[in-house]
Scaffold this motif. Structure first.
Motif, short mmCIF file in Angstrom:
data_model
loop_
_atom_site.label_atom_id
_atom_site.label_comp_id
_atom_site.label_asym_id
_atom_site.label_seq_id
_atom_site.Cartn_x
_atom_site.Cartn_y
_atom_site.Cartn_z
N ARG A 179 1.01 -1.25 0.06
CA ARG A 179 -0.04 -0.02 0.07
C ARG A 179 0.80 1.19 -0.04
N GLN A 180 1.96 1.16 0.78
CA GLN A 180 2.75 2.33 0.95
C GLN A 180 3.62 2.44 -0.44
N ILE A 181 4.03 1.72 -1.21
CA ILE A 181 4.83 1.93 -2.36
C ILE A 181 3.77 2.25 -3.52
N LEU A 182 2.55 1.72 -3.30
CA LEU A 182 1.80 2.36 -4.46
C LEU A 182 1.22 3.56 -4.24
N PHE A 183 0.83 3.91 -3.05
CA PHE A 183 0.45 5.22 -2.82
C PHE A 183 1.47 6.38 -3.47
N THR A 184 2.79 6.39 -3.46
CA THR A 184 3.60 7.23 -4.03
C THR A 184 3.49 7.25 -5.70
N GLN A 185 3.03 6.28 -6.38
CA GLN A 185 2.61 6.32 -7.65
C GLN A 185 1.42 6.84 -7.90
N ILE A 186 0.34 6.73 -7.16
CA ILE A 186 -1.02 7.21 -7.04
C ILE A 186 -0.58 9.01 -6.95
N GLU A 187 0.12 9.21 -6.19
CA GLU A 187 0.28 10.64 -5.71
C GLU A 187 0.91 11.23 -7.11
N LYS A 188 1.76 10.72 -7.76
CA LYS A 188 2.14 11.30 -9.09
C LYS A 188 0.91 11.64 -10.02
N GLU A 243 -2.24 11.85 -9.24
CA GLU A 243 -3.05 12.70 -8.75
C GLU A 243 -2.55 14.23 -9.00
N ILE A 244 -1.40 14.37 -8.59
CA ILE A 244 -0.77 16.00 -8.80
C ILE A 244 -0.77 16.30 -10.11
N ASN A 245 -0.37 15.25 -11.09
CA ASN A 245 -0.29 15.57 -12.44
C ASN A 245 -1.77 15.78 -13.10
N LEU A 246 -2.67 15.04 -12.76
CA LEU A 246 -3.94 15.42 -13.04
C LEU A 246 -4.53 16.72 -12.74
N ARG A 247 -4.25 16.97 -11.39
CA ARG A 247 -4.75 18.29 -10.96
C ARG A 247 -4.36 19.28 -11.84
N CYS A 248 -3.04 19.42 -12.06
CA CYS A 248 -2.47 20.49 -12.86
C CYS A 248 -3.00 20.23 -14.10
N ARG A 249 -2.96 19.27 -15.03
CA ARG A 249 -3.73 19.37 -16.37
C ARG A 249 -5.06 19.73 -16.57
N ILE A 250 -5.68 19.33 -15.58
CA ILE A 250 -7.25 19.55 -15.64
C ILE A 250 -7.55 21.30 -15.24
N SER A 251 -6.76 21.68 -14.37
CA SER A 251 -6.75 23.06 -14.03
C SER A 251 -6.34 24.03 -15.13
#
Length: 290
Positions: free
Chosen positions: A79-88, A90-98
């Motif tokens: 769960r911990q190592i996967l979360f770091t991939q999801i974080e990338k 998520e942050i990328n998508l926030r940027c591209r949508i906005s």
């Protein structure tokens, strides 16, 4: 149908004795007590006994406390190592949508229903962000916009920093198809696939954030998989199906390669882990690295 009565609370020692009575092998009772003093019986036993005993029955032969402990520890590290991939993602998508939405509709364009497909869903979205803005009213940049700008409105490029991934997913889902298509193409993915991917990834993100179980879990928010995966009988209700989607969103990223290597080490470290319960095929590593 009569309702059940709640069971009485058990001491740590009673918990251990109860597990022994259910045919669970416990070689070191003190270690088991120490573990159950840190990890609740409900979180640990109820979740990680699935598949190792029939419902309300005894454990199958040769099932040990150590085996359950390994499954729990594997799940935590995975769960911990996967979360770091999801974080990338998520942050990328926030940027591209906005970035896209602000340029096309203006920084406050999210306030107007005609910029979206469904008026009802847009109203629900506005209600959600109103709650988030109020919850974050003391955050410096939110305070600044509310107190120093006309009508106290928050521009979308700032708003995406406080809304949940789930709310972001709903925002994307309610955008016009033409807009969704343009954003999805920045990832070289069709928007019909992309929409289901981010909804599913958001769901997995919440499981990770709340320390939930990914091991041997059947997912309720499932991604639409490419034919290259369905031909291999990869299931979209298991976590491996979601990993296949994430791979396309972080493609050619050295951090993804490192994630796959770390996952392989976890499988080697925890010998009791059954990869099949998470939908991993025999050639899982090749699939994730191609």
């Amino acid at each position: 149908m009569s309702l059940k009565k709640h069971e009485s609370a058990l001491t740590i020692e009673e918990q251990v004795n109860n597990l022994k009575s259910l045919n669970l092998i416990i070689k070191d009772e003190q270690l088991a007590k120490d573990f159950l003093n840190d990890i609740s019986y409900f979180r640990f036993i109820k979740a990680f006994s699935i598949g190792l005993k029939p419902k309300n029955g005894n454990y199958y032969d040769n099932i040990s406390f150590k085996q359950l402990e390994e499954l729990y520890l594997f799940n935590a590290e995975f769960r911990q190592i996967l979360f770091t991939q999801i974080e990338k993602v998520e942050i990328n998508l926030r940027c591209r949508i906005s970035n896209y939405f602000c340029l096309k509709y203006g920084v406050l364009g999210y306030k107007y229903s005609n910029n979206f497909s469904n008026r009802k869903y847009h109203t629900a979205f506005l209600n959600e962000i109103s709650i988030e803005i109020n919850r974050n009213k003391r955050v410096p940049f939110i305070y600044n916009f509310r107190n120093n700008y006309i009508d106290g409105d928050i521009p979308l490029y700032a708003l995406v920093e406080i809304i949940s991934f789930g709310t972001l997913s709903k925002l994307f889902k309610n955008m016009h198809n033409a807009d969704k298509k343009i954003i999805a193409l920045t990832y070289n993915v069709s928007y019909t696939y992309f929409e289901s991917w981010i909804e599913s990834i958001s769901y997995i993100r919440n499981i990770c954030a709340h320390y939930g179980r990914l091991y041997n879990a059947k997912l309720t928010k499932t991604p639409k998989l490419y034919q290259q995966y369905t031909k291999k009988h990869i299931s979209n209700i298991r976590i491996f199906g979601v990993l296949c989607c994430i791979k396309h969103l972080v493609k050619n990223d050295i951090h993804w390669t490192n994630f796959v290597k770390k996952l392989e080490k976890l499988f080697q470290q925890y010998s009791y882990v059954d990869k099949n319960t998470m939908g991993f095929p025999a050639d899982w590593k090749d699939i994730l690295l191609i």
